[in-house]
Motif scaffolding. Structure first.
Motif, mmCIF file in Angstrom:
data_model
loop_
_atom_site.group_PDB
_atom_site.id
_atom_site.type_symbol
_atom_site.label_atom_id
_atom_site.label_comp_id
_atom_site.label_asym_id
_atom_site.label_seq_id
_atom_site.Cartn_x
_atom_site.Cartn_y
_atom_site.Cartn_z
ATOM 1 N N GLU A 474 0.827 -1.207 0.000
ATOM 2 C CA GLU A 474 0.000 0.000 0.000
ATOM 3 C C GLU A 474 0.860 1.255 0.000
ATOM 4 O OE1 GLU A 474 -3.486 2.414 0.121
ATOM 5 O OE2 GLU A 474 -2.987 0.394 -0.605
ATOM 6 N N ALA A 475 1.958 1.237 0.735
ATOM 7 C CA ALA A 475 2.870 2.385 0.753
ATOM 8 C C ALA A 475 3.416 2.644 -0.647
ATOM 9 C CB ALA A 475 4.008 2.135 1.733
ATOM 10 N N GLN A 476 3.826 1.596 -1.322
ATOM 11 C CA GLN A 476 4.363 1.748 -2.680
ATOM 12 C C GLN A 476 3.305 2.265 -3.642
ATOM 13 O OE1 GLN A 476 7.224 -1.715 -3.684
ATOM 14 N NE2 GLN A 476 6.384 -2.269 -1.679
ATOM 15 N N ARG A 477 2.051 1.808 -3.470
ATOM 16 C CA ARG A 477 0.978 2.291 -4.344
ATOM 17 C C ARG A 477 0.739 3.780 -4.138
ATOM 18 N NH1 ARG A 477 -3.822 4.010 -4.241
ATOM 19 N NH2 ARG A 477 -4.064 3.720 -1.982
ATOM 20 N N LYS A 478 0.702 4.213 -2.882
ATOM 21 C CA LYS A 478 0.454 5.633 -2.594
ATOM 22 C C LYS A 478 1.572 6.520 -3.143
ATOM 23 C CE LYS A 478 -2.516 5.515 1.502
ATOM 24 N NZ LYS A 478 -2.674 5.997 2.895
ATOM 25 N N ILE A 479 2.808 6.084 -2.971
ATOM 26 C CA ILE A 479 3.950 6.861 -3.459
ATOM 27 C C ILE A 479 3.921 6.913 -4.983
ATOM 28 C CG2 ILE A 479 6.472 6.948 -3.586
ATOM 29 C CD1 ILE A 479 6.426 5.527 -0.789
ATOM 30 N N HIS A 480 3.545 5.795 -5.594
ATOM 31 C CA HIS A 480 3.418 5.744 -7.058
ATOM 32 C C HIS A 480 2.351 6.705 -7.543
ATOM 33 C CE1 HIS A 480 1.540 4.210 -10.774
ATOM 34 N NE2 HIS A 480 2.744 3.811 -11.114
ATOM 35 N N ASP A 481 1.171 6.678 -6.914
ATOM 36 C CA ASP A 481 0.068 7.541 -7.356
ATOM 37 C C ASP A 481 0.378 9.014 -7.147
ATOM 38 O OD1 ASP A 481 -1.254 5.230 -7.993
ATOM 39 O OD2 ASP A 481 -2.663 5.289 -6.312
ATOM 40 N N ALA A 482 1.159 9.333 -6.111
ATOM 41 C CA ALA A 482 1.517 10.728 -5.848
ATOM 42 C C ALA A 482 2.688 11.182 -6.716
ATOM 43 C CB ALA A 482 1.876 10.913 -4.379
ATOM 44 N N VAL A 483 3.303 10.263 -7.429
ATOM 45 C CA VAL A 483 4.472 10.529 -8.285
ATOM 46 C C VAL A 483 5.529 11.337 -7.510
ATOM 47 C CG1 VAL A 483 5.212 11.104 -10.626
ATOM 48 C CG2 VAL A 483 2.789 10.725 -10.175
ATOM 49 N N CYS A 484 5.901 10.820 -6.367
ATOM 50 C CA CYS A 484 6.970 11.453 -5.593
ATOM 51 C C CYS A 484 8.310 11.315 -6.312
ATOM 52 C CB CYS A 484 7.074 10.820 -4.208
ATOM 53 S SG CYS A 484 5.628 11.123 -3.156
ATOM 54 N N SER A 485 8.412 10.279 -7.102
ATOM 55 C CA SER A 485 9.651 10.038 -7.839
ATOM 56 C C SER A 485 9.344 9.167 -9.041
ATOM 57 C CB SER A 485 10.674 9.336 -6.946
ATOM 58 O OG SER A 485 10.237 8.024 -6.645
ATOM 59 N N VAL A 486 10.342 9.048 -9.905
ATOM 60 C CA VAL A 486 10.226 8.153 -11.057
ATOM 61 C C VAL A 486 11.332 7.107 -10.929
ATOM 62 C CG1 VAL A 486 10.210 7.962 -13.567
ATOM 63 C CG2 VAL A 486 9.366 10.059 -12.467
ATOM 64 N N PRO A 487 10.993 5.869 -10.498
ATOM 65 C CA PRO A 487 12.018 4.821 -10.393
ATOM 66 C C PRO A 487 12.496 4.422 -11.781
ATOM 67 C CG PRO A 487 9.832 3.919 -9.974
ATOM 68 C CD PRO A 487 9.657 5.398 -10.100
ATOM 69 N N LEU A 488 13.822 4.274 -11.939
ATOM 70 C CA LEU A 488 14.381 4.029 -13.257
ATOM 71 C C LEU A 488 14.986 2.628 -13.394
ATOM 72 C CD1 LEU A 488 16.074 7.538 -13.654
ATOM 73 C CD2 LEU A 488 13.867 6.781 -14.596
ATOM 74 N N PHE A 489 16.179 2.434 -12.862
ATOM 75 C CA PHE A 489 16.846 1.136 -13.025
ATOM 76 C C PHE A 489 17.892 0.957 -11.935
ATOM 77 C CE2 PHE A 489 18.975 4.345 -15.597
ATOM 78 C CZ PHE A 489 20.301 4.226 -15.190
ATOM 79 N N GLU A 490 18.236 -0.297 -11.716
ATOM 80 C CA GLU A 490 19.309 -0.619 -10.786
ATOM 81 C C GLU A 490 20.609 -0.713 -11.573
ATOM 82 O OE1 GLU A 490 19.363 -3.669 -7.226
ATOM 83 O OE2 GLU A 490 19.994 -4.682 -9.064
#
Length: 526
Positions: A474-490
């Protein structure tokens, strides 16, 4: 002088020369059995040598050579399953999982004349690591209720709740590093420049923007290191490091984390190239405290303008792994059910227009000049420009970049980090409001994200593994929906070493982001 006399003098000179050389070689062998290992790291300088403050990829490898934890990752591994005793000979865990008792090795010496390790040093170190005014890793010790000395060589840690991942936080990494209490107290602020640990190598000197010199710890509890001296040189230029390696001035170097460099270097055959984990998870953090980035539509536009596949293709498949969540790939608790942001520049332009920026907008961004950051940011700059988002990039050295992004000077922060592989460490450090830049408890929340505080905190104390996973999801979903960041690659670690160097283990991983040099590492003569 006769010919016979001349011949005698000549033979005597040769004999004396041989004798001097032999004596010199014998002396060198006695004092320096393995000689000096020259390491070339990226970055312009180390930021700090205080293990409880060292967070950069330049600081961490050298910290790892000087300090131990109660437990350690087996050399060459970054897998939590490979944790083994280090300064603790053994430990016991209570049946409810809330009390850990550690039995400390006897006779372990600190570097220099600072005495022997006792329970007091362990209690002091872990208490220090849990103190946000003295440590960058205080959040990792949130489960701790108390740390007490049982006797001179026994320490008991009580937890507020069972944490199956807590043992890893006591490893030879970040806050788990054990420091000398007397040295830290007597040296005060100077401890960061004169560190005292128990590791295989001891601090000798630091020349700003040049090198850190380490000497073999003669009394190391695992045995005297085979390498006598380490020169850890900071060389920000990739080409300068490679030239120094080719000329024989360096034995180990930090390589370019690019597929082309790895392939080309391996073909040349003059260097052994190591690609290993943990990768630093590259994320584009969006500073929501700076208008117009406080508008969700603008953040959504940025996410839609980034072409992830092009970035991964540029970096290369053997050195990168595409991310699908704000939690890095492979971490315990990673959840990708919210889906990745889709590349759609047309949608990005429409979102900008809806937010009142039909003619586009300009963002001021601070960017490091190192090869692991600048080339990728230049690609992102071109991608965003296609959607009408112009990046006014200020390119600075890496130390200045680290300082300025922590001073809230950048609208976007392109950042890579490797942490203990469990969701809580990443969510807490980068997405909990207590970690927001500019706060007294700041760590690395560059976006000032606060939408998932409740879930992050609840997951930390949750006793049910299934419920903990749901909270992290749920934390990851909320952060995703708020677009706090754009995860790219490792981005994997890439280092190279001469064939003269034998690490003494198989290098598959290193939590401190550089090849560990241990007491078994050897360096063959030229």
């Amino acid at each position: 002088m006769t010919c016979v006399q001349l011949k005698y003098v000549g033979l005597l000179a040769v004999f004396l020369a041989i004798t001097v050389n032999a004596a010199g070689d014998l002396s060198a062998a006695e004092t320096a059995p393995g000689g000096t290992l020259q390491i070339g790291a990226g970055g312009s300088d180390v930021t700090t040598l205080d293990p409880h403050r060292a967070t950069t990829s330049t600081d961490k490898p050298v910290i790892g050579l000087m300090f131990n934890g109660l437990v350690r990752f087996k050399p060459g591994s970054a897998d939590p399953k490979d944790l083994e005793p280090d300064l603790a000979e053994r430990w016991e865990t209570s049946t409810d999982g809330r009390v850990l008792t550690f039995f400390i090795r006897k006779g372990v010496k600190f570097h220099g004349d600072w005495g022997s390790l006792t329970a007091d040093d362990v209690v002091y170190s872990l208490t220090r690591a849990a103190d946000s005014s003295r440590s960058s890793f205080a959040a990792d010790f949130a489960p701790v209720e108390g740390i007490t000395k049982v006797d001179e060589h026994t320490v008991r840690i009580a937890l507020k709740y069972p944490d199956p991942n807590f043992l890893g936080r006591l490893s030879n990494y970040h806050g788990g590093n054990i420091v000398c209490k007397r040295a830290a107290e007597e040296l005060g602020d100077k401890f960061a420049a004169h560190p005292v640990g128990t590791g295989p190598f001891a601090f000798s000197e630091h020349e700003t923007q040049r090198h850190v010199k380490l000497a073999a710890n003669e009394g190391y509890f695992r045995g005297r290191p085979q390498i006598s001296t380490i020169m850890y040189r900071t060389i920000p230029s990739d080409s300068a490091r490679e030239l120094a390696f080719s000329s024989g001035e360096l034995d180990v170097i930090q390589g370019r984390r690019e597929q082309r460099w790895v392939d080309t270097t391996r073909q040349r055959g003059n260097m052994v190239v190591d690609v290993f984990r943990p990768g630093e998870f590259r994320t584009l953090h969006i500073n929501t405290s700076i208008p117009p980035l406080n508008d969700l539509r603008v953040r959504q536009a940025i996410a839609a303008a980034v072409n992830f596949d092009d970035l991964v293709q540029f970096v290369g498949k053997s050195v990168s792994l595409k991310g699908c969540s704000v939690v890095p790939p492979g971490y315990i608790g990673e959840d990708c059910s919210a889906g990745a942001y889709g590349y759609d520049p047309v949608k990005a332009k429409a979102l900008l227009a809806e937010a009142g920026h039909a003619d586009g907008l300009t963002l001021k961004v601070v960017v490091s000049n190192i090869s692991a950051i600048l080339p990728t940011m230049e690609i992102i700059q071109r991608q965003l420009a296609k959607a009408g988002i112009k990046l006014d990039m200020s390119v600075v050295d890496h130390a200045t970049y680290q300082s300025q992004i922590r001073g809230n000077a950048s609208a976007l922060v392109f950042y890579g980090a490797a942490r203990f592989p469990v969701a809580d460490t990443y969510l807490t450090e980068f997405y909990h409001s207590r970690s927001s830049i500019g706060t007294p408890t700041a760590v690395a929340n560059f976006s000032h994200c606060d939408v998932a505080d409740a879930e992050i905190q609840a997951a930390r104390v949750e006793g049910s593994v299934e419920r903990q996973q749901e909270l992290w999801k749920e934390a990851q979903r909320k952060i995703h929906d708020a677009v706090c960041s754009v995860p790219l690659f490792e981005l994997q670690q890439v280092w190279g070493h001469s064939k003269r160097v034998n690490y003494g283990y198989e290098l598959k991983g290193a939590m401190n982001l550089g090849p560990p040099i241990t007491e078994t590492t050897t360096l063959m003569p030229r």
